[in-house]
Scaffold this active site. Structure first.
Site, PDB file in Angstrom:
ATOM      1  N   LYS A  17     -18.424 -30.599  26.497  1.00 52.89           N
ATOM      2  CA  LYS A  17     -17.291 -30.807  25.582  1.00 52.89           C
ATOM      3  C   LYS A  17     -17.756 -31.500  24.289  1.00 52.89           C
ATOM      4  O   LYS A  17     -17.461 -31.046  23.196  1.00 52.89           O
ATOM      5  CB  LYS A  17     -16.195 -31.657  26.253  1.00 52.89           C
ATOM      6  CG  LYS A  17     -15.618 -31.035  27.514  1.00 52.89           C
ATOM      7  CD  LYS A  17     -14.524 -31.895  28.123  1.00 52.89           C
ATOM      8  CE  LYS A  17     -14.976 -33.232  28.678  1.00 52.89           C
ATOM      9  NZ  LYS A  17     -15.851 -33.184  29.859  1.00 52.89           N
ATOM     10  N   ARG A  96      -6.048 -35.292  30.755  1.00 49.95           N
ATOM     11  CA  ARG A  96      -6.796 -34.751  31.890  1.00 49.95           C
ATOM     12  C   ARG A  96      -6.069 -34.919  33.211  1.00 49.95           C
ATOM     13  O   ARG A  96      -6.666 -34.759  34.277  1.00 49.95           O
ATOM     14  CB  ARG A  96      -8.225 -35.261  31.930  1.00 49.95           C
ATOM     15  CG  ARG A  96      -8.460 -36.671  32.335  1.00 49.95           C
ATOM     16  CD  ARG A  96      -9.951 -36.925  32.509  1.00 49.95           C
ATOM     17  NE  ARG A  96     -10.625 -37.115  31.239  1.00 49.95           N
ATOM     18  CZ  ARG A  96     -11.941 -37.156  31.090  1.00 49.95           C
ATOM     19  NH1 ARG A  96     -12.727 -37.005  32.109  1.00 49.95           N
ATOM     20  NH2 ARG A  96     -12.464 -37.368  29.911  1.00 49.95           N
ATOM     21  N   ARG A 135     -29.177 -36.994  30.124  1.00 48.58           N
ATOM     22  CA  ARG A 135     -28.440 -37.335  28.897  1.00 48.58           C
ATOM     23  C   ARG A 135     -28.693 -38.786  28.462  1.00 48.58           C
ATOM     24  O   ARG A 135     -28.665 -39.703  29.271  1.00 48.58           O
ATOM     25  CB  ARG A 135     -26.930 -37.156  29.114  1.00 48.58           C
ATOM     26  CG  ARG A 135     -26.120 -37.684  27.924  1.00 48.58           C
ATOM     27  CD  ARG A 135     -24.682 -37.253  27.931  1.00 48.58           C
ATOM     28  NE  ARG A 135     -23.957 -37.719  29.097  1.00 48.58           N
ATOM     29  CZ  ARG A 135     -22.724 -37.349  29.396  1.00 48.58           C
ATOM     30  NH1 ARG A 135     -22.089 -36.483  28.619  1.00 48.58           N
ATOM     31  NH2 ARG A 135     -22.140 -37.824  30.463  1.00 48.58           N
ATOM     32  N   ARG A 168     -25.317 -43.822  29.772  1.00 46.87           N
ATOM     33  CA  ARG A 168     -23.964 -44.268  30.083  1.00 46.87           C
ATOM     34  C   ARG A 168     -23.942 -44.843  31.493  1.00 46.87           C
ATOM     35  O   ARG A 168     -24.640 -44.352  32.377  1.00 46.87           O
ATOM     36  CB  ARG A 168     -22.991 -43.085  29.992  1.00 46.87           C
ATOM     37  CG  ARG A 168     -22.477 -42.877  28.601  1.00 46.87           C
ATOM     38  CD  ARG A 168     -21.697 -41.617  28.421  1.00 46.87           C
ATOM     39  NE  ARG A 168     -20.752 -41.284  29.481  1.00 46.87           N
ATOM     40  CZ  ARG A 168     -19.943 -40.226  29.437  1.00 46.87           C
ATOM     41  NH1 ARG A 168     -19.952 -39.422  28.388  1.00 46.87           N
ATOM     42  NH2 ARG A 168     -19.119 -39.961  30.434  1.00 46.87           N
ATOM     43  N   ARG A 179     -16.704 -38.308  39.680  1.00 44.72           N
ATOM     44  CA  ARG A 179     -16.062 -37.774  38.461  1.00 44.72           C
ATOM     45  C   ARG A 179     -15.788 -36.286  38.623  1.00 44.72           C
ATOM     46  O   ARG A 179     -14.735 -35.792  38.238  1.00 44.72           O
ATOM     47  CB  ARG A 179     -16.961 -38.008  37.240  1.00 44.72           C
ATOM     48  CG  ARG A 179     -17.031 -39.456  36.814  1.00 44.72           C
ATOM     49  CD  ARG A 179     -18.244 -39.757  35.959  1.00 44.72           C
ATOM     50  NE  ARG A 179     -18.331 -38.966  34.755  1.00 44.72           N
ATOM     51  CZ  ARG A 179     -19.456 -38.782  34.055  1.00 44.72           C
ATOM     52  NH1 ARG A 179     -20.583 -39.347  34.450  1.00 44.72           N
ATOM     53  NH2 ARG A 179     -19.442 -38.052  32.975  1.00 44.72           N
TER      54      ARG A 179
HETATM   55  P1  AP5 Z   1     -21.867 -33.311  26.937  1.00 46.54           P
HETATM   56  O1  AP5 Z   1     -21.582 -32.484  25.723  1.00 46.54           O
HETATM   57  O2  AP5 Z   1     -22.133 -34.758  26.753  1.00 46.54           O
HETATM   58  O3  AP5 Z   1     -20.772 -33.059  28.077  1.00 46.54           O
HETATM   59  P2  AP5 Z   1     -19.272 -33.555  28.220  1.00 46.54           P
HETATM   60  O4  AP5 Z   1     -18.495 -32.387  28.735  1.00 46.54           O
HETATM   61  O5  AP5 Z   1     -18.808 -34.204  26.958  1.00 46.54           O
HETATM   62  O6  AP5 Z   1     -19.459 -34.559  29.399  1.00 46.54           O
HETATM   63  P3  AP5 Z   1     -18.882 -36.017  29.617  1.00 46.54           P
HETATM   64  O7  AP5 Z   1     -19.728 -36.648  30.680  1.00 46.54           O
HETATM   65  O8  AP5 Z   1     -18.762 -36.746  28.323  1.00 46.54           O
HETATM   66  O9  AP5 Z   1     -17.476 -35.692  30.184  1.00 46.54           O
HETATM   67  P4  AP5 Z   1     -16.529 -36.624  30.983  1.00 46.54           P
HETATM   68  O10 AP5 Z   1     -15.268 -35.882  30.866  1.00 46.54           O
HETATM   69  O11 AP5 Z   1     -16.996 -36.965  32.326  1.00 46.54           O
HETATM   70  O12 AP5 Z   1     -16.656 -38.018  30.224  1.00 46.54           O
HETATM   71  P5  AP5 Z   1     -15.721 -38.772  29.167  1.00 46.54           P
HETATM   72  O13 AP5 Z   1     -16.604 -39.534  28.271  1.00 46.54           O
HETATM   73  O14 AP5 Z   1     -14.709 -37.863  28.596  1.00 46.54           O
HETATM   74  O15 AP5 Z   1     -23.137 -32.606  27.630  1.00 46.54           O
HETATM   75  C1  AP5 Z   1     -23.738 -33.228  28.744  1.00 46.54           C
HETATM   76  C2  AP5 Z   1     -25.273 -33.212  28.593  1.00 46.54           C
HETATM   77  O16 AP5 Z   1     -25.728 -31.873  28.645  1.00 46.54           O
HETATM   78  C3  AP5 Z   1     -25.795 -33.772  27.258  1.00 46.54           C
HETATM   79  O17 AP5 Z   1     -26.971 -34.486  27.494  1.00 46.54           O
HETATM   80  C4  AP5 Z   1     -26.060 -32.538  26.432  1.00 46.54           C
HETATM   81  O18 AP5 Z   1     -27.104 -32.758  25.480  1.00 46.54           O
HETATM   82  C5  AP5 Z   1     -26.491 -31.575  27.505  1.00 46.54           C
HETATM   83  N1  AP5 Z   1     -26.196 -30.192  27.202  1.00 46.54           N
HETATM   84  C6  AP5 Z   1     -25.120 -29.707  26.544  1.00 46.54           C
HETATM   85  N2  AP5 Z   1     -25.202 -28.373  26.487  1.00 46.54           N
HETATM   86  C7  AP5 Z   1     -26.330 -28.039  27.167  1.00 46.54           C
HETATM   87  C8  AP5 Z   1     -26.964 -26.810  27.483  1.00 46.54           C
HETATM   88  N3  AP5 Z   1     -26.451 -25.683  27.052  1.00 46.54           N
HETATM   89  N4  AP5 Z   1     -28.083 -26.812  28.212  1.00 46.54           N
HETATM   90  C9  AP5 Z   1     -28.617 -27.965  28.630  1.00 46.54           C
HETATM   91  N5  AP5 Z   1     -28.090 -29.168  28.354  1.00 46.54           N
HETATM   92  C10 AP5 Z   1     -26.959 -29.201  27.629  1.00 46.54           C
HETATM   93  O19 AP5 Z   1     -14.918 -39.784  30.129  1.00 46.54           O
HETATM   94  C11 AP5 Z   1     -15.594 -40.845  30.779  1.00 46.54           C
HETATM   95  C12 AP5 Z   1     -14.637 -41.615  31.652  1.00 46.54           C
HETATM   96  O20 AP5 Z   1     -13.587 -42.186  30.852  1.00 46.54           O
HETATM   97  C13 AP5 Z   1     -13.887 -40.815  32.728  1.00 46.54           C
HETATM   98  O21 AP5 Z   1     -14.652 -40.648  33.895  1.00 46.54           O
HETATM   99  C14 AP5 Z   1     -12.645 -41.698  32.943  1.00 46.54           C
HETATM  100  O22 AP5 Z   1     -12.942 -42.799  33.745  1.00 46.54           O
HETATM  101  C15 AP5 Z   1     -12.337 -42.182  31.549  1.00 46.54           C
HETATM  102  N6  AP5 Z   1     -11.389 -41.286  30.849  1.00 46.54           N
HETATM  103  C16 AP5 Z   1     -11.659 -40.525  29.743  1.00 46.54           C
HETATM  104  N7  AP5 Z   1     -10.570 -39.810  29.395  1.00 46.54           N
HETATM  105  C17 AP5 Z   1      -9.591 -40.110  30.309  1.00 46.54           C
HETATM  106  C18 AP5 Z   1      -8.258 -39.681  30.494  1.00 46.54           C
HETATM  107  N8  AP5 Z   1      -7.691 -38.774  29.686  1.00 46.54           N
HETATM  108  N9  AP5 Z   1      -7.558 -40.186  31.542  1.00 46.54           N
HETATM  109  C19 AP5 Z   1      -8.091 -41.079  32.367  1.00 46.54           C
HETATM  110  N10 AP5 Z   1      -9.358 -41.546  32.249  1.00 46.54           N
HETATM  111  C20 AP5 Z   1     -10.112 -41.065  31.225  1.00 46.54           C
HETATM  112 MG    MG Z   2     -18.248 -36.167  26.452  1.00 45.82          MG
END
Ligand code: AP5
Ligand code: MG
Length: 222
Positions: A17, A96, A135, A168, A179
């Site tokens: 994302k 989400r 990452r 992270r 997760r």
């Molecule tokens: P990346 O682009 O970082 O992936 P992402 O989908 O953004 O993954 P996240 O871990 O950020 O998603 P998440 O939803 O768990 O975390 P969030 O921060 O939103 O890509 C991942 C890796 O792959 C990178 O290293 C990238 O370089 C690599 N990559 C990308 N494309 C690639 C490819 N093609 N090939 C190889 N490698 C590649 O949320 C964190 C926490 O916050 C949640 O767990 C929750 O506790 C809380 N939270 C956030 N939003 C809410 C909500 N709405 N409600 C409740 N709690 C929430």
């Molecule tokens: Mg992210």
């Protein structure tokens, strides 16, 4: 991009994302991004009350309570003047849960600023633990690196500021499993909700290089 675009990215942790979002912004700089995880991590690093509460959930792989998230992200939308029918923005990671989605629709309805495109990034879940383990992030900016996919120019340093990259606290195998389980539990009702509204699309592919052009096309066709 011809008409106001209010876009939501859904996708499992590590589905890309944040990576796709950064690429889309280069093409459409008028889209204001809000990444819920980055907003929460910023609250944690500032030591706010919300940050202290959120930290407990994030480090154990649980979701932060719906009411906290709705208030926090609505406030961000308000700050960027996003609650009107001309606004352009991109939400990454919020809503989400079904409850968050319903509440957001209710809020946006009052100002005619509804979401008009929801894109689910559908990536093989067997691929993504490895991505998470390799990452590294620059916390102040949210810039994302991968030791193999897009490594920083200088090992473990941010390309722009030269500051240290960090892992992270939720990027470990045990928390990642929780997760991912949580994502798989929540996505069904959320998908159905946006399908009924007629704005849901899914894009699949093994790499972000395959997925990105499909997302760009959806935005152009809006
Ligand atoms: P990346 O682009 O970082 O992936 P992402 O989908 O953004 O993954 P996240 O871990 O950020 O998603 P998440 O939803 O768990 O975390 P969030 O921060 O939103 O890509 C991942 C890796 O792959 C990178 O290293 C990238 O370089 C690599 N990559 C990308 N494309 C690639 C490819 N093609 N090939 C190889 N490698 C590649 O949320 C964190 C926490 O916050 C949640 O767990 C929750 O506790 C809380 N939270 C956030 N939003 C809410 C909500 N709405 N409600 C409740 N709690 C929430
Ligand atoms: Mg992210």
């Amino acid at each position: 991009m011809l008409k106001p675009t209010r876009l939501l990215f859904l996708g499992a942790p590590g589905s890309g994302k944040g990576t796709i979002l950064k690429r889309l912004l280069k093409r459409f700089p008028q889209l204001h991004p809000i990444s819920s995880g980055d907003v929460l991590r910023s609250q944690i690093s500032k030591g706010t009350e919300i940050g202290k509460e959120a930290d407990k959930y994030i480090k154990t792989g649980l979701l932060v309570p719906d009411s906290t998230m709705v208030n926090l992200i609505t406030e961000q939308l308000r700050e960027l003047n996003g609650l009107n029918d001309k606004a352009n923005w991109l939400l990454d990671g919020f809503p989400r849960t079904f409850a968050q989605a319903e509440k957001l629709t209710e809020i946006l309805d009052t100002t005619n600023a509804n979401l008009n495109l929801v894109v689910e990034l559908d990536v093989d879940q067997k691929l993504i633990l490895h991505r998470i383990e390799s990452r590294y992030v620059h916390l102040p900016s949210g810039r994302i690196y991968s030791l193999d996919y897009n490594p920083p120019k200088v090992p473990f340093k941010d390309d722009v500021t030269g500051e240290d990259l960090v892992k992270r606290e939720d990027d470990n195998a045990k928390t990642f499993k929780k997760r991912l389980d949580k994502y798989n539990e929540e996505i069904g009702p959320l998908r159905e909700y946006y399908q009924k509204l007629g704005i849901w699309h899914s894009v699949s592919g093994e790499t972000s290089d395959i997925i990105y052009p499909k997302v760009e096309k959806l935005v152009y066709e809006l």
